[in-house]
Design a protein around this motif. Structure first.
Motif, PDB file in Angstrom:
ATOM      1  N   LEU A 330      19.326  21.357  33.931  1.00  0.00           N
ATOM      2  CA  LEU A 330      20.029  20.129  34.247  1.00  0.00           C
ATOM      3  C   LEU A 330      19.120  18.909  34.102  1.00  0.00           C
ATOM      4  O   LEU A 330      19.591  17.819  33.781  1.00  0.00           O
ATOM      5  CB  LEU A 330      20.589  20.216  35.670  1.00  0.00           C
ATOM      6  CG  LEU A 330      21.619  19.164  36.077  1.00  0.00           C
ATOM      7  CD1 LEU A 330      22.834  19.220  35.160  1.00  0.00           C
ATOM      8  CD2 LEU A 330      22.052  19.361  37.533  1.00  0.00           C
ATOM      9  N   ASP A 331      17.810  19.085  34.318  1.00  0.00           N
ATOM     10  CA  ASP A 331      16.891  17.958  34.159  1.00  0.00           C
ATOM     11  C   ASP A 331      16.818  17.506  32.710  1.00  0.00           C
ATOM     12  O   ASP A 331      16.693  16.309  32.414  1.00  0.00           O
ATOM     13  CB  ASP A 331      15.506  18.348  34.678  1.00  0.00           C
ATOM     14  CG  ASP A 331      14.972  19.603  34.009  1.00  0.00           C
ATOM     15  OD1 ASP A 331      13.900  19.549  33.389  1.00  0.00           O
ATOM     16  OD2 ASP A 331      15.654  20.658  34.092  1.00  0.00           O
ATOM     17  N   ARG A 332      16.912  18.445  31.759  1.00  0.00           N
ATOM     18  CA  ARG A 332      16.893  18.070  30.343  1.00  0.00           C
ATOM     19  C   ARG A 332      18.193  17.381  29.942  1.00  0.00           C
ATOM     20  O   ARG A 332      18.177  16.449  29.123  1.00  0.00           O
ATOM     21  CB  ARG A 332      16.667  19.312  29.488  1.00  0.00           C
ATOM     22  CG  ARG A 332      15.277  19.921  29.652  1.00  0.00           C
ATOM     23  CD  ARG A 332      15.115  21.149  28.792  1.00  0.00           C
ATOM     24  NE  ARG A 332      13.776  21.731  28.933  1.00  0.00           N
ATOM     25  CZ  ARG A 332      13.390  22.871  28.361  1.00  0.00           C
ATOM     26  NH1 ARG A 332      14.266  23.559  27.616  1.00  0.00           N
ATOM     27  NH2 ARG A 332      12.172  23.325  28.535  1.00  0.00           N
ATOM     28  N   VAL A 333      19.299  17.848  30.478  1.00  0.00           N
ATOM     29  CA  VAL A 333      20.579  17.180  30.209  1.00  0.00           C
ATOM     30  C   VAL A 333      20.524  15.745  30.705  1.00  0.00           C
ATOM     31  O   VAL A 333      20.983  14.805  30.031  1.00  0.00           O
ATOM     32  CB  VAL A 333      21.733  17.954  30.868  1.00  0.00           C
ATOM     33  CG1 VAL A 333      23.047  17.183  30.730  1.00  0.00           C
ATOM     34  CG2 VAL A 333      21.892  19.336  30.246  1.00  0.00           C
ATOM     35  N   VAL A 344      19.260   2.761  30.991  1.00  0.00           N
ATOM     36  CA  VAL A 344      19.280   3.982  31.780  1.00  0.00           C
ATOM     37  C   VAL A 344      17.852   4.372  32.138  1.00  0.00           C
ATOM     38  O   VAL A 344      16.964   4.410  31.272  1.00  0.00           O
ATOM     39  CB  VAL A 344      19.980   5.129  31.017  1.00  0.00           C
ATOM     40  CG1 VAL A 344      19.815   6.446  31.763  1.00  0.00           C
ATOM     41  CG2 VAL A 344      21.459   4.818  30.832  1.00  0.00           C
ATOM     42  N   ILE A 345      17.631   4.694  33.391  1.00  0.00           N
ATOM     43  CA  ILE A 345      16.352   5.222  33.867  1.00  0.00           C
ATOM     44  C   ILE A 345      16.630   6.612  34.438  1.00  0.00           C
ATOM     45  O   ILE A 345      17.511   6.788  35.292  1.00  0.00           O
ATOM     46  CB  ILE A 345      15.735   4.315  34.955  1.00  0.00           C
ATOM     47  CG1 ILE A 345      15.397   2.949  34.362  1.00  0.00           C
ATOM     48  CG2 ILE A 345      14.503   4.962  35.554  1.00  0.00           C
ATOM     49  CD1 ILE A 345      14.831   1.984  35.376  1.00  0.00           C
ATOM     50  N   VAL A 346      15.855   7.606  33.957  1.00  0.00           N
ATOM     51  CA  VAL A 346      16.023   8.983  34.399  1.00  0.00           C
ATOM     52  C   VAL A 346      14.962   9.290  35.438  1.00  0.00           C
ATOM     53  O   VAL A 346      13.766   9.037  35.219  1.00  0.00           O
ATOM     54  CB  VAL A 346      15.945   9.964  33.218  1.00  0.00           C
ATOM     55  CG1 VAL A 346      16.031  11.401  33.717  1.00  0.00           C
ATOM     56  CG2 VAL A 346      17.069   9.679  32.228  1.00  0.00           C
ATOM     57  N   ASP A 347      15.368   9.834  36.557  1.00  0.00           N
ATOM     58  CA  ASP A 347      14.465  10.182  37.652  1.00  0.00           C
ATOM     59  C   ASP A 347      14.569  11.690  37.889  1.00  0.00           C
ATOM     60  O   ASP A 347      15.541  12.167  38.492  1.00  0.00           O
ATOM     61  CB  ASP A 347      14.853   9.403  38.910  1.00  0.00           C
ATOM     62  CG  ASP A 347      13.917   9.703  40.081  1.00  0.00           C
ATOM     63  OD1 ASP A 347      12.882  10.349  39.862  1.00  0.00           O
ATOM     64  OD2 ASP A 347      14.251   9.284  41.207  1.00  0.00           O
ATOM     65  N   VAL A 348      13.593  12.448  37.376  1.00  0.00           N
ATOM     66  CA  VAL A 348      13.568  13.902  37.504  1.00  0.00           C
ATOM     67  C   VAL A 348      12.211  14.304  38.044  1.00  0.00           C
ATOM     68  O   VAL A 348      11.183  13.910  37.486  1.00  0.00           O
ATOM     69  CB  VAL A 348      13.836  14.602  36.160  1.00  0.00           C
ATOM     70  CG1 VAL A 348      13.715  16.104  36.311  1.00  0.00           C
ATOM     71  CG2 VAL A 348      15.221  14.240  35.635  1.00  0.00           C
ATOM     72  N   ALA A 349      12.190  15.104  39.112  1.00  0.00           N
ATOM     73  CA  ALA A 349      10.929  15.493  39.741  1.00  0.00           C
ATOM     74  C   ALA A 349      10.493  16.897  39.369  1.00  0.00           C
ATOM     75  O   ALA A 349       9.289  17.198  39.380  1.00  0.00           O
ATOM     76  CB  ALA A 349      11.062  15.388  41.263  1.00  0.00           C
ATOM     77  N   LEU A 361      28.434  19.676  30.423  1.00  0.00           N
ATOM     78  CA  LEU A 361      27.580  18.899  31.314  1.00  0.00           C
ATOM     79  C   LEU A 361      27.048  17.647  30.607  1.00  0.00           C
ATOM     80  O   LEU A 361      26.949  16.578  31.224  1.00  0.00           O
ATOM     81  CB  LEU A 361      26.428  19.768  31.815  1.00  0.00           C
ATOM     82  CG  LEU A 361      26.831  20.882  32.793  1.00  0.00           C
ATOM     83  CD1 LEU A 361      25.636  21.757  33.129  1.00  0.00           C
ATOM     84  CD2 LEU A 361      27.430  20.292  34.064  1.00  0.00           C
ATOM     85  N   ARG A 362      26.707  17.756  29.332  1.00  0.00           N
ATOM     86  CA  ARG A 362      26.301  16.566  28.578  1.00  0.00           C
ATOM     87  C   ARG A 362      27.453  15.575  28.488  1.00  0.00           C
ATOM     88  O   ARG A 362      27.256  14.350  28.590  1.00  0.00           O
ATOM     89  CB  ARG A 362      25.831  16.978  27.190  1.00  0.00           C
ATOM     90  CG  ARG A 362      24.447  17.620  27.177  1.00  0.00           C
ATOM     91  CD  ARG A 362      24.094  18.099  25.798  1.00  0.00           C
ATOM     92  NE  ARG A 362      22.725  18.616  25.739  1.00  0.00           N
ATOM     93  CZ  ARG A 362      22.216  19.281  24.711  1.00  0.00           C
ATOM     94  NH1 ARG A 362      22.982  19.526  23.646  1.00  0.00           N
ATOM     95  NH2 ARG A 362      20.970  19.714  24.754  1.00  0.00           N
ATOM     96  N   HIS A 363      28.654  16.097  28.276  1.00  0.00           N
ATOM     97  CA  HIS A 363      29.835  15.227  28.220  1.00  0.00           C
ATOM     98  C   HIS A 363      30.030  14.527  29.555  1.00  0.00           C
ATOM     99  O   HIS A 363      30.359  13.329  29.601  1.00  0.00           O
ATOM    100  CB  HIS A 363      31.064  16.068  27.875  1.00  0.00           C
ATOM    101  CG  HIS A 363      32.220  15.270  27.383  1.00  0.00           C
ATOM    102  ND1 HIS A 363      32.594  15.193  26.071  1.00  0.00           N
ATOM    103  CD2 HIS A 363      33.094  14.470  28.053  1.00  0.00           C
ATOM    104  CE1 HIS A 363      33.638  14.399  25.936  1.00  0.00           C
ATOM    105  NE2 HIS A 363      33.968  13.953  27.140  1.00  0.00           N
ATOM    106  N   LEU A 364      29.829  15.255  30.652  1.00  0.00           N
ATOM    107  CA  LEU A 364      29.977  14.656  31.980  1.00  0.00           C
ATOM    108  C   LEU A 364      28.970  13.533  32.190  1.00  0.00           C
ATOM    109  O   LEU A 364      29.320  12.446  32.654  1.00  0.00           O
ATOM    110  CB  LEU A 364      29.804  15.742  33.043  1.00  0.00           C
ATOM    111  CG  LEU A 364      29.904  15.301  34.505  1.00  0.00           C
ATOM    112  CD1 LEU A 364      30.609  16.366  35.329  1.00  0.00           C
ATOM    113  CD2 LEU A 364      28.506  15.078  35.098  1.00  0.00           C
TER     114      LEU A 364
END
Length: 484
Positions: A330-333, A344-349, A361-364
């Motif tokens: 899900l972090d890669r999506v 857009v800023i992505v925040d993944v830990a 999920l990509r569509h979502l």
């Protein structure tokens, strides 16, 4: 690496129509069966009553004639005329009914029983079986109280069988014409199982049900055929629309990107003056056209997403979206969302994996980002969109927004935040074609809600809890599943 599992949709339009055809044919067959069975029951019951009335008429005639041939008094009855005339000398050769003659007394006593299995002088001590006629005494007693000779009828058990009995009084030969006894005519009771119409009714009814069921199946098939044809035409239209719409949009976007990267030949041809002036003019013209080209690229991307949403909604409506179960990072999506919009800023830990459909999920995520881009900006605030993926502790999941999380495991949360005006309080934006009026088709969040349900996740829509302003959409997965 595990292989994704795909489950074909079990309710495609053709499958649904086939089930409808089977259900209608079954309903028609059951209706025919119930109707034919009801008709058969009525026919057999009417025939049974008719045969019972015929038997009663026969028994009443036998009992009446027998009563006229019994003479004497209750103390000294004479049945010789009855024995000679009715029991052993029937001119038509037919077997008469069983006749039992009773004489009046404290309890009616049996005087004669014409049953051929009995002899008048049977000796019980010698082992002869004497069937009891005690069951006939009540009907004999009732007939002795019927001087009008209407006859008393009854169905009762006698020995090991059930019989129909009609009792008529006989009178003494004195001047007073007193009731001296009773004659009871007995014959096996009429049964619906022994009727002559039972077998033809069963066979004819079965054939009729089969014929009606076949006719019903044919009628329903012909009735549903136009719907099947329309469904097939719709499927072909969807496939053709996907190809015909996506191809020109892709070419339009590629051409716009080429212009944006520096394809200035069309502009150079229209700029006059010296070489230096021409080059400066081209740069100026490119500077003026670059925002328009970028807007053209954005419009092409938006149109592509609208087409994707419409096609996915049509496939959902037709139940043609297969279920895919595979491990998805899900972090890669979420990280791919950076390519959707520069704001857009992505925040993944940490790496986080769920089980589901990577494409859905990509569509979502694309729909949530597009919704935030379209509705989540105001002139006085920066157009900032944050896409975060993180793990939420089980205690927080149970007490907070992650109500869909399981009680004993951490939840995985996909969160999209913006700094816009937020969501209207009185508007259910997850309903299909419901929009706040700022443009859009109203399909993005409804499809996001459907994708969340497909993944057994909870979609929560509310206020931005991190920045304090704007809107927030959370997709909370029940737990952190293992790949399978």
């Amino acid at each position: 690496m595990s292989t994704p599992r795909r489950t074909a949709a079990s309710s495609s339009p053709r499958a649904a129509l086939q089930r409808l055809h089977r259900n209608l044919a079954l309903i028609f067959a059951l209706s025919a069966l119930v109707g034919v069975a009801a008709f058969a029951v009525v026919l057999v019951v009417v025939d049974t009553h008719a045969r019972e009335r015929e038997l009663d008429s026969f028994l009443q005639g036998e009992a009446g004639r027998a009563a006229g041939l019994v003479f004497g008094t209750s103390a000294e009855p004479d049945t010789s005329a009855l024995t000679d005339d009715m029991l052993f000398d029937r001119p038509d050769g037919a077997r008469p009914a069983r006749l039992v003659v009773f004489a009046r007394g404290g309890d009616p006593r049996e005087v004669l029983d014409s049953d051929p299995d009995l002899t008048p002088h049977a000796d019980p001590a010698a082992g002869a079986s004497v069937p009891s006629t005690d069951a006939l005494i009540p009907i004999a007693r009732l007939s002795m109280s019927d001087p009008e000779e209407n006859g008393v009828r009854s169905t009762l058990p006698l020995g090991h069988t059930t019989v129909r009995a009609v009792a008529m009084p006989w009178f003494s030969d004195g001047d007073g014409r007193e009731v001296a006894g009773s004659v009871v005519a007995v014959a096996p009771a009429v049964s619906w199982t022994t009727g002559p119409l039972l077998l033809p009714t069963l066979v004819g009814g079965a054939v009729l049900v089969i014929v009606l069921a076949a006719v019903g199946a044919l009628i329903t098939r012909r009735s549903i055929r136009p719907a099947v044809d329309a469904t097939q035409q719709r499927e072909r239209f969807l496939a053709l629309a996907a190809h015909e719409l996506r191809t020109p949009l892709a070419r339009l976007r590629a051409g716009a990107e080429s212009l944006e990267r520096g394809g200035v030949d069309p502009v150079r041809a229209e700029v006059g003056g010296s070489a230096a002036d021409g080059e400066d003019g081209v740069r100026a013209e490119v500077g003026r056209t670059t925002p328009a080209v970028r807007e053209l690229v954005s419009i092409a991307d938006g149109a592509s997403r609208v087409i994707d949403n419409l096609l996915l909604a049509a496939r959902i409506d037709q139940a043609e979206v297969p279920e895919v179960r595979e491990p998805v990072r899900l972090d890669r999506v979420a990280a791919d969302a950076e390519h959707l919009d520069p704001n857009v800023i992505v925040d993944v830990a940490e790496p986080l994996t769920v089980v589901g459909d990577r494409d859905l999920l990509r569509h979502l995520v694309a729909n949530l980002v597009e919704n935030a881009r379209r509705h989540g900006t105001v002139p006085e605030r920066p157009p900032l969109i944050t896409v975060a993926v993180f793990r939420r502790a089980a205690a927080d999941a149970r007490s907070g927004a992650g109500a869909g999380a399981s009680a004993g495991a951490d939840a995985i949360v996909l969160q999209v935040r913006d700094l816009g005006p937020g969501f209207p309080a009185a508007l259910d934006v997850t309903r299909e074609f419901v929009t706040s009026g700022n443009g859009g088709t109203g399909l993005g969040l409804s499809l996001a809600s459907w994708i969340a349900r497909r993944h057994c996740a909870t979609l929560a829509i509310g206020a931005n809890e991190v920045d304090g302003v704007g809107g927030q959409v959370e997709l909370v997965f029940p737990s952190a599943p293992s790949a399978n």
